[in-house]
Scaffold this motif. Structure first.
Motif, short mmCIF file in Angstrom:
data_model
loop_
_atom_site.label_atom_id
_atom_site.label_comp_id
_atom_site.label_asym_id
_atom_site.label_seq_id
_atom_site.Cartn_x
_atom_site.Cartn_y
_atom_site.Cartn_z
N LEU A 1 -23.55 0.20 -4.45
CA LEU A 1 -22.56 -0.88 -4.46
C LEU A 1 -21.19 -0.37 -4.02
O LEU A 1 -20.21 -1.11 -4.02
N GLY A 2 -21.11 0.92 -3.70
CA GLY A 2 -19.89 1.45 -3.10
C GLY A 2 -19.03 2.30 -4.01
O GLY A 2 -17.92 2.68 -3.63
N ALA A 3 -19.51 2.63 -5.19
CA ALA A 3 -18.69 3.41 -6.12
C ALA A 3 -18.92 4.91 -5.96
O ALA A 3 -20.00 5.34 -5.59
N GLN A 4 -17.88 5.66 -6.30
CA GLN A 4 -18.05 7.09 -6.46
C GLN A 4 -18.65 7.27 -7.86
O GLN A 4 -18.09 6.80 -8.83
N THR A 5 -19.80 7.92 -7.94
CA THR A 5 -20.57 7.84 -9.18
C THR A 5 -20.86 9.20 -9.79
O THR A 5 -21.24 10.14 -9.09
N HIS A 6 -20.66 9.27 -11.11
CA HIS A 6 -20.92 10.50 -11.87
C HIS A 6 -21.96 10.24 -12.94
O HIS A 6 -21.94 9.20 -13.59
N ILE A 7 -22.85 11.22 -13.12
CA ILE A 7 -23.72 11.24 -14.30
C ILE A 7 -23.03 12.13 -15.32
O ILE A 7 -22.62 13.25 -15.00
N VAL A 8 -22.88 11.63 -16.55
CA VAL A 8 -22.28 12.42 -17.62
C VAL A 8 -23.37 12.63 -18.67
O VAL A 8 -23.87 11.66 -19.26
N TYR A 9 -23.75 13.89 -18.86
CA TYR A 9 -24.89 14.18 -19.75
C TYR A 9 -24.53 15.36 -20.63
O TYR A 9 -23.98 16.36 -20.16
N ARG A 10 -24.87 15.26 -21.91
CA ARG A 10 -24.37 16.27 -22.85
C ARG A 10 -25.17 17.56 -22.83
O ARG A 10 -24.73 18.58 -23.33
N ARG A 11 -26.40 17.51 -22.27
CA ARG A 11 -27.17 18.75 -22.20
C ARG A 11 -27.12 19.29 -20.76
O ARG A 11 -26.34 18.81 -19.95
N GLY A 12 -27.98 20.27 -20.47
CA GLY A 12 -27.94 20.90 -19.15
C GLY A 12 -28.98 20.35 -18.20
O GLY A 12 -29.76 19.45 -18.53
N GLU A 13 -29.01 20.89 -17.00
CA GLU A 13 -29.92 20.47 -15.94
C GLU A 13 -31.38 20.50 -16.39
O GLU A 13 -32.15 19.58 -16.13
N GLN A 14 -31.76 21.60 -17.07
CA GLN A 14 -33.15 21.76 -17.51
C GLN A 14 -33.58 20.65 -18.46
O GLN A 14 -34.75 20.31 -18.55
N GLU A 15 -32.60 20.13 -19.20
CA GLU A 15 -32.93 19.16 -20.25
C GLU A 15 -32.93 17.71 -19.75
O GLU A 15 -33.30 16.81 -20.49
N LEU A 16 -32.52 17.49 -18.51
CA LEU A 16 -32.48 16.11 -18.00
C LEU A 16 -33.86 15.47 -18.16
O LEU A 16 -34.84 15.99 -17.62
N PRO A 17 -33.97 14.36 -18.89
CA PRO A 17 -35.29 13.77 -19.09
C PRO A 17 -35.82 12.99 -17.88
O PRO A 17 -36.99 12.60 -17.87
N ALA A 18 -35.00 12.77 -16.88
CA ALA A 18 -35.45 11.96 -15.73
C ALA A 18 -36.51 12.69 -14.92
O ALA A 18 -36.63 13.92 -14.97
N ARG A 19 -37.28 11.93 -14.16
CA ARG A 19 -38.24 12.51 -13.20
C ARG A 19 -37.47 13.42 -12.25
O ARG A 19 -36.39 13.08 -11.78
#
Lengths: 462, 294
Positions: free
Chosen positions: A300-318
């Motif tokens: 939709l045109g926004a500059q977008t950030h993911i803010v996550y409290r754990r690290g890369e290894q812990e990201l639950p996403a696929r």
């Protein structure tokens, strides 16, 4: 022979960051056959054990090796009503592909991409589900036309039951239509087509019925004459963090943001529903829903950030979603946790105070516990914040059904083997039972419940 | 599809419709709302239920034109149909579960189009043998709605208009103060439904007067079933969802200022959609709202 995986074609990240067309283009016939050849056809296939609905994976891949996509689709249809959906959204890396022996030393077979190829090809060739031969005269009501409900309904219809799904929204599909974006799961071509296949099995779908309000479960059993009920009503109320400023303007749950964009098509000028696009968007969370929201905001045109409290290894996403999000330009602020959302004098978001985190000892989930680093506070300049923190169960059904127990997380109590609840004739599965999980786990629960309902009704008849 | 069986214009920009929606009509109770959607491209619009006829399967809605979607709705008539009517949503009015309600003196305060959701509650009370007092506020006489219907089921109906064209000139709060302090009436419960600012000041007054007060909120909403969280409102310092926890809340605990700010959220976007509807592709900006300059 095994070698490496046949790469799958995708839309260029720079192009797709500005459109809602599907990211992954899938295999063509030659690519699919070549990838299928990599499958060893194990005698004791570990991949099948890793599949929540137990698809005969070597079986459908064997058909693909011979170039028989239609035959492969028939093997898939035995265990899944939504193969084109699953091929796109299942976390294959932790399920079938995670167990593939080729993965021990190299890359596992691209089972998801092959499933998708078989299902897409069969659909394009006009292969349709075959309605059951005979009806057994018994009626089952299914609540919710999402992955759990559609699977349960499809299986029961194949067994000869008369099945009607009651859906609260104006369109069937549940999370497949309101949650998962078009660029990951095309609605008309894939979702609607697979739902149409479920209808073809004889399943009726009545939209705009909120069970617990428009009608109750007791009403369905006692007044409308259903012999059993399956509850697949899905996840519920979005969770928020409980930090200051969270009710400000420009703070959304991912559910709201995605529902506006996906179900209501707010991204298109042709539709009336508005959406706040934002210039700088922070999405709080690290799951698939967070990735979907971030990639939608980006488009939709926004500059977008993911803010996550754990690290890369812990990201639950696929893994694929994280990879795609990065390629498209989503910025990952990992080990970062929001403390407060700052609002301007009109109540609109003007920033978000965050703190940096370090990783401590593993917690109950087995992941390393994030701990705040003192004095690391900083302010992110954002005008929109999207909370993607999961959901807590909707109390509507449990509070209006006599004798239906919930646990201390207010999820419906159901036996995971057959979906049986504490109320006779009432079965449940999917997010309403487990809390927010995946499409395929919900489908597995719908499948188990269909068997449970069949056993219950056959037993009652005698 | 949900056919429209009656359509009337009640006042400037205020419309009433009977819509055939049997499941909603069968289960509706006073205090609940529903959601309509005009057609495939329409948005989901929450509206309070003004009345229902279980036998004929009809629900009555009353709405005010505030944006592009309600303007499109106003153009519909008998023979047209909604793509979606879903309900009833939200919890029924708390008074329905009050065992002592027959002994209570109840005061309703209705503002503008908020008169519509007050009506079924007053009517329900009348069926219980309770004649409630109703204060109706409007900008002027021609914006008053449902006065006759209300008089048929209420005890006393008191009107306040900003310009004095009907009833007393002033605010609903002036009338409430007069009833309680000058006329010495006692009320056990006040139910206020109307514009947010009216509910805010009514709740402030009833707190001073010591009358427990219920307000009914109609915030921004998408699904209305407890999924999107758009309708969240702070009540007594806790975040609640109007669609499943409400729409009625304790008026003395609602954070009205926060709720009013949230209601402004789509003003610009709504304005844009309205301009698109009215001026179509010919609109090229300059209005300061539509972003057509970009």
């Amino acid at each position: 022979m095994a070698g490496s995986r046949v790469p799958v074609r995708e839309q260029d990240p720079k192009v797709r960051a500005h459109n809602f067309e599907e990211v992954c283009l899938g295999y063509d016939e030659a690519e699919a056959v070549q990838e299928a050849q990599r499958c060893l056809g194990c005698k004791k296939p570990m991949c099948v054990a890793g599949c929540p609905v137990g698809i005969d994976i070597p079986g459908f891949i064997a058909r693909l090796k011979e170039g028989d996509a239609v035959g492969a689709s028939r093997v898939l249809a035995r265990d899944s009503a939504l193969p084109a959906v699953c091929g796109r959204v299942c976390p294959q890396e932790t399920q079938c592909e995670g167990r593939c022996v080729l993965g021990v030393k190299g890359e596992p077979v691209a089972i998801g991409k092959l499933e998708r190829y078989a299902a897409d090809t069969a659909r394009r060739m006009g292969v349709q589900a075959e309605p059951p031969q005979e009806k057994n005269g018994m009626r089952v009501a299914v609540i919710g036309a999402g992955p759990a409900g559609l699977t349960c309904a499809g299986d029961l219809a194949r067994m000869g039951y008369e099945v009607k799904i009651f859906e609260a929204l104006h369109q069937a599909g549940g999370v497949l239509v309101y949650g998962i974006p078009e660029f990951r799961l095309p609605k008309r071509e894939v979702v609607e087509a697979e739902i149409e296949n479920v209808r073809r099995l004889g399943v009726q779908i009545e939209t705009n019925v909120v069970v617990g309000r428009s009608v109750t479960i007791d009403g369905l059993l006692d007044e409308e004459g259903y012999d059993a009920v399956f509850i697949g009503s899905g996840a519920g109320l979005p969770k928020f963090m409980g930090i200051p400023g969270e009710n400000g303007n420009g703070v959304f749950s991912a559910n709201e943001y995605l529902t506006r964009a996906n179900l209501m098509k707010a991204f298109s000028d042709e539709y009336d529903t508005p959406i706040v696009t934002g210039r700088r968007v922070a999405v709080v969370g690290g799951g698939n829903v967070a990735m979907d929201a971030a990639r939608t905001a980006l488009r939709l045109g926004a500059q977008t950030h993911i803010v996550y409290r754990r690290g890369e290894q812990e990201l639950p996403a696929r893994a694929e979603e994280v990879h795609h999000a990065k390629e498209e330009g989503v910025v990952f602020d990992l080990l970062t946790n929001p403390r407060e959302i700052l609002l301007d004098e009109n109540g609109w978001v003007r920033g978000m105070v965050c703190v940096r985190m370090g990783l401590g000892e593993p917690d109950a989930s087995g992941r390393r516990r994030p701990v705040e680093i003192e004095g690391s506070e900083f302010t992110m300049e954002v005008d929109t914040v999207i909370m993607a923190l999961g959901t807590s169960p909707n109390p509507l059904i449990a509070s209006t059904t006599r004798g239906l127990e919930t646990n201390r997380w207010r999820c419906i109590v159901a036996d995971e083997r057959d979906g049986r609840t504490t109320k006779e004739g009432v079965y449940a599965g999917g997010d309403a039972v487990t809390g927010a999980a995946t499409v395929i786990l919900a489908m597995g629960a719908g499948k188990a419940a269909a068997k449970g309902i069949d056993a219950y009704l056959k037993g009652r008849k005698k | 599809m949900y056919p429209i069986r009656r359509a009337e214009k009640l006042a400037d920009k205020i419309y009433l419709m009977d819509v055939e929606a049997p499941r909603t009509a069968r289960s509706a109770e006073p205090g609940q709302f529903l959601i309509v959607k005009i057609d495939a491209r329409g948005e989901r619009i929450p509206l309070t239920i003004c009345d229902y006829d279980r036998e004929r399967g009809l629900v009555t809605i009353v709405f005010q034109v505030v944006g592009a979607s309600t303007e499109r709705m106003a153009a519909l008539g008998v023979g047209d149909a909604f793509d979606t009517v879903v309900g009833p949503l939200g919890r029924p009015s708390e008074m329905l579960a009050d065992p002592d309600i027959r002994q209570k003196k109840v005061l309703f305060v209705a503002g503008g189009v908020g008169t519509a959701p007050v009506y079924p509650q007053v009517k329900w009370l009348r069926a219980q043998g309770v004649a409630a007092d109703v204060v109706i506020g409007a900008r002027s006489a021609d914006l008053l709605i449902l006065q006759g219907e209300m008089e048929a089921v209420a005890g006393g109906v008191y009107i306040a208009t900003n310009d004095g064209s009907a009833g007393v000139q002033g605010m609903v709060t002036d009338v409430v103060r007069d009833l309680v302090q000058r006329q010495g009436r006692r009320y056990d419960l006040c139910v206020a439904i109307g514009p947010m600012v009216m509910m805010k000041f009514t709740a402030q007054l009833t707190r001073e007067l010591g009358i427990p007060t219920v307000v009914s909120l109609n915030p921004i909403m998408v699904d209305g079933t407890g999924m999107c969280g758009a309708c969240r409102v702070s009540v007594g310092g806790q975040t609640r969802f109007a669609c499943v926890d409400g729409p009625e809340f304790d008026g003395h605990l609602v954070d009205f200022d926060g709720a009013m700010k949230r209601q402004q959220m789509y003003r610009t976007e709504e304005g844009r959609a309205l301009l698109r509807l009215r001026e179509g592709k010919t609109h090229r900006g300059g209005c300061g709202h539509c972003g057509g300059e970009d």
